[in-house]
Design a protein around this motif. Structure first.
Motif, PDB file in Angstrom:
ATOM      1  N   VAL A 147       0.840  -1.209   0.000  1.00 21.98           N
ATOM      2  CA  VAL A 147       0.000   0.000   0.000  1.00 21.98           C
ATOM      3  C   VAL A 147       0.867   1.248   0.000  1.00 21.98           C
ATOM      4  O   VAL A 147       0.546   2.257  -0.625  1.00 21.98           O
ATOM      5  N   TRP A 148       1.984   1.141   0.731  1.00 21.04           N
ATOM      6  CA  TRP A 148       2.865   2.302   0.843  1.00 21.04           C
ATOM      7  C   TRP A 148       3.526   2.633  -0.493  1.00 21.04           C
ATOM      8  O   TRP A 148       4.100   3.714  -0.641  1.00 21.04           O
ATOM      9  N   GLY A 149       3.464   1.698  -1.397  1.00 27.81           N
ATOM     10  CA  GLY A 149       4.032   1.947  -2.714  1.00 27.81           C
ATOM     11  C   GLY A 149       3.357   3.094  -3.437  1.00 27.81           C
ATOM     12  O   GLY A 149       3.900   3.643  -4.399  1.00 27.81           O
ATOM     13  N   THR A 150       2.165   3.482  -2.978  1.00 26.40           N
ATOM     14  CA  THR A 150       1.461   4.597  -3.634  1.00 26.40           C
ATOM     15  C   THR A 150       2.204   5.915  -3.464  1.00 26.40           C
ATOM     16  O   THR A 150       1.855   6.899  -4.092  1.00 26.40           O
ATOM     17  N   PHE A 151       3.213   5.932  -2.571  1.00 30.55           N
ATOM     18  CA  PHE A 151       4.044   7.140  -2.456  1.00 30.55           C
ATOM     19  C   PHE A 151       4.639   7.532  -3.797  1.00 30.55           C
ATOM     20  O   PHE A 151       4.999   8.689  -4.008  1.00 30.55           O
ATOM     21  N   ALA A 152       4.755   6.570  -4.676  1.00 33.57           N
ATOM     22  CA  ALA A 152       5.316   6.848  -6.002  1.00 33.57           C
ATOM     23  C   ALA A 152       4.493   7.885  -6.738  1.00 33.57           C
ATOM     24  O   ALA A 152       4.996   8.554  -7.642  1.00 33.57           O
ATOM     25  N   LEU A 153       3.215   8.039  -6.355  1.00 36.19           N
ATOM     26  CA  LEU A 153       2.359   8.990  -7.061  1.00 36.19           C
ATOM     27  C   LEU A 153       2.758  10.430  -6.751  1.00 36.19           C
ATOM     28  O   LEU A 153       2.493  11.337  -7.534  1.00 36.19           O
ATOM     29  N   LEU A 154       3.414  10.625  -5.580  1.00 36.54           N
ATOM     30  CA  LEU A 154       3.764  11.985  -5.171  1.00 36.54           C
ATOM     31  C   LEU A 154       4.698  12.658  -6.178  1.00 36.54           C
ATOM     32  O   LEU A 154       4.393  13.749  -6.680  1.00 36.54           O
ATOM     33  N   PRO A 155       5.855  12.037  -6.495  1.00 40.17           N
ATOM     34  CA  PRO A 155       6.722  12.667  -7.501  1.00 40.17           C
ATOM     35  C   PRO A 155       6.011  12.832  -8.848  1.00 40.17           C
ATOM     36  O   PRO A 155       6.256  13.825  -9.549  1.00 40.17           O
ATOM     37  N   VAL A 156       5.127  11.900  -9.169  1.00 37.38           N
ATOM     38  CA  VAL A 156       4.436  11.978 -10.460  1.00 37.38           C
ATOM     39  C   VAL A 156       3.529  13.206 -10.505  1.00 37.38           C
ATOM     40  O   VAL A 156       3.526  13.966 -11.483  1.00 37.38           O
TER      41      VAL A 156
END
Lengths: 441, 167
Positions: free
Chosen positions: B55-64
């Motif tokens: 779930v924490w992998g959604t942090f990737a959306l921040l830089p995007v």
């Protein structure tokens, strides 16, 4: 191919090269003693420890080695320093191991200073310093005989002015007319009326006792008290000594500034070298109506033209320094809405553009009026941030060759845009009737 | 006018003809943005994703998301850059929020520089920088075609010589 002259330099240029005054090596001889003294002051405990271990004979042998070594270094560096004045250049060759030859183009000279530090005055010698644009390292000839330094300065200026090389030496010193002399009484009063003097004095008297109560550590108190006292001394007595006997003169060679009680300095700024003039009026000087005049010359670090003078006198000096310029009496304030950008201080800003100068005023308590002749403007910039755009305000910056920028802040945006175009046009045309680099040619 | 007729400069009288920058600079900057975003997104997604749970992998959306915003900013900034050669001076205008307009009379130029770093060379770009005696003058036109940069440099130095003035 010429036969090598014994002891001579084979590729010697066909100009008469000269050496500095024979006193010069002696100032090097003191260097190791100065280093030792500096070390002793820096680290007193260790110095004392070392001193107790030293015996008289060791001290004597040390000195008898160090002082001649330094003397030899001084002698060699003196021996290898030559200078010569050729057609349009001053050439200086120095360096024992790393040779350095500086060719200074005379018509690019921004200022020539002859300074006589206290010890040099005793020895009858003087230091000649030449300010050129872009040279990170000041070229100075130290030391020359006093009379020789004067003659050399006159010759350099005559050549820079465009006199023929044959006559340049005979032209001699141009006659000077004194414009202004600052009486010691006015200088003292002006220093007493300066906030910085009292501020540094108060800091030096208040901070160390407070620290003593807080820490009870002698070293902390000393470490703060000494610099504070130094600053207080520099801003009161130091300024008095440096600015004592200040006189400004005018000659065909340009502006003459003489100053100093112990160290006498004598500066010459050739015509057309002044980039910016600032009139500074501290709050307490307003009642006697005094101003301080500062100036920017490219490549020169001294910036004071008149330490203190009544406003009309200062304005007449400015009129001589920047020919055809009258100091504008009033400046147009920014529009009222500027108070949303700079709350109270917006009233301090102002701008006047005359035929000859771009003049911007700022400061509410300590008023400063900066004047830039149009011919000295290097580039013009307009900047506007988001908040300024909301209030339709913009700043206009005028860059000068002395590395300074004069800014007219908080102008109406449309006025600023017009000003930008008009200023670029004026700075271009203002150059046409500017004087040439060789002012007597 | 002594030199540089209006027809040759493309500037008619006082009305400046503004030129924008070629799209190469924008392309280069956006590509760099994509590369950095990919690196950051990978780091921001993989590290928490592997260590703390997918779930924490959604942090990737921040830089995007940031990159999408930067993408627009880059475009606006690139569009804001423009320059105009007038008969006697060069105008450079730039900035979106903090706007700046610089006027440099040709006679005041001490030196014109064309620079091009390795990355810029790869994208076939060059920038022209003008130096006057004032250090505060920051007149630079980035991201030009090398041919245009050289044309500008030659023209500026030619005009600068014709109108040259000292300090």
């Amino acid at each position: 191919m010429t036969a090598p002259v014994p002891g001579g330099v084979p590729d010697r240029p066909p100009v008469a090269e000269r050496r500095l005054h024979p006193v010069t090596p002696f100032r090097r001889a003191w260097a190791p003693l100065a280093v030792l003294a500096g070390w002793a002051v820096h680290d007193p405990n260790a110095a004392q420890e070392q001193l107790t271990r030293l015996t008289g004979t060791m001290l004597l042998t040390g000195l008898s080695v160090l002082v001649p070594a330094a003397g030899l270094y001084g002698f060699l560096s003196w021996w290898f320093t030559h200078f010569a004045v050729t057609g349009g250049e001053l050439r200086i060759r120095t360096g024992l191991l790393f040779r350095r030859t500086a060719h200074i183009r005379l018509e690019r000279i921004q200022a020539v200073d002859v300074t006589r530090p206290l010890l040099a005055r005793v020895a009858g010698v003087a230091k000649l310093r030449i300010d050129v644009v872009g040279a990170a390292r000041k070229d100075e000839l130290a030391f020359l005989g006093e009379r020789e330094a004067r003659a050399l300065r006159a010759e350099l200026l005559a050549r820079a002015a465009g006199f023929a090389p044959e006559t340049a030496r005979e032209v001699g010193e141009a006659p000077a007319r004194e414009l202004l002399r600052v009486p010691p009484r006015a200088l003292v009063l002006s220093l007493l009326l300066t906030g910085a003097t009292w501020g540094s004095l108060a800091a030096a008297l208040v901070v160390p006792p407070l620290l003593w109560f807080a820490t009870h550590s002698v070293w902390t108190v000393l470490a703060t008290a000494v610099p504070l006292l130094g600053a207080a001394g520099a801003s009161s007595a130091g300024r008095f000594v440096a600015e004592y006997g200040w006189s400004v003169g005018e000659s065909p060679d340009g502006l003459r500034i003489d100053r100093g009680l112990l160290d006498r300095a004598h500066e010459t700024v050739p015509p057309g070298r002044v980039q910016t003039v600032r009139l500074v009026e501290p709050l307490l000087w307003r009642r006697p109506g005094w101003v301080r005049v500062e100036l920017d010359v490219a490549g020169s670090d001294n910036s004071v033209l008149v330490p203190v003078a009544p406003r009309p006198v200062a304005e007449s000096v400015v009129a001589r320094v920047l020919p055809g310029v009258t100091v504008p009496a009033s400046a147009a304030r920014p529009p009222r809405r500027a108070r949303w950008c700079v709350p109270v201080w917006w009233r301090g800003h102002g701008l006047v553009v005359t035929d000859a100068v771009f003049a911007a005023r700022h400061g509410l308590l300590r008023r400063r009026l900066s004047l830039v002749p149009h011919a000295k403007v290097q580039s013009v910039r307009l900047t506007q941030g988001p908040w300024g755009r909301l209030w339709r305000l913009a700043d206009v910056h005028v860059d000068t060759g002395a590395g300074g920028t004069v800014t007219a802040r908080l102008r109406d945006a449309e006025e600023a845009a017009r000003l930008l175009r008009a200023q670029a046009e004026r700075s271009r045309t203002g150059r046409r009737d500017a004087r040439p680099d060789r002012w007597m040619a | 006018m002594e030199t540089g007729s209006p027809a040759e400069t493309g500037a008619a009288g006082d009305e400046p003809v503004w030129r924008g920058l070629p799209p190469g600079l924008l392309r280069m900057r956006r590509l760099l943005l994509l590369v950095w975003t990919a690196v950051l997104a990978l780091a921001a997604g993989l590290l928490p994703g592997l260590l703390a749970g997918p779930v924490w992998g959604t942090f990737a959306l921040l830089p995007v998301a940031l990159a999408a915003w930067f993408w627009r900013l880059l475009g606006r900034n690139w569009r804001s850059w423009r320059y105009a050669e007038r008969a006697d001076d060069l105008l450079i205008r730039r900035g979106v929020l903090w706007r700046e307009e610089t006027v440099v009379p040709y006679g005041r130029m001490q030196l014109v520089e064309v620079t091009s770093g390795p990355l810029e060379r790869y994208f076939d770009l060059a920038s022209v920088q003008l130096h006057t005696a004032a250090a505060a003058t920051d007149a630079v036109v980035p991201g030009l075609d090398p041919a245009e940069a050289e044309r500008l440099r030659d023209r500026l130095s030619e005009l600068g010589e014709a109108r040259s003035a000292g300090l």
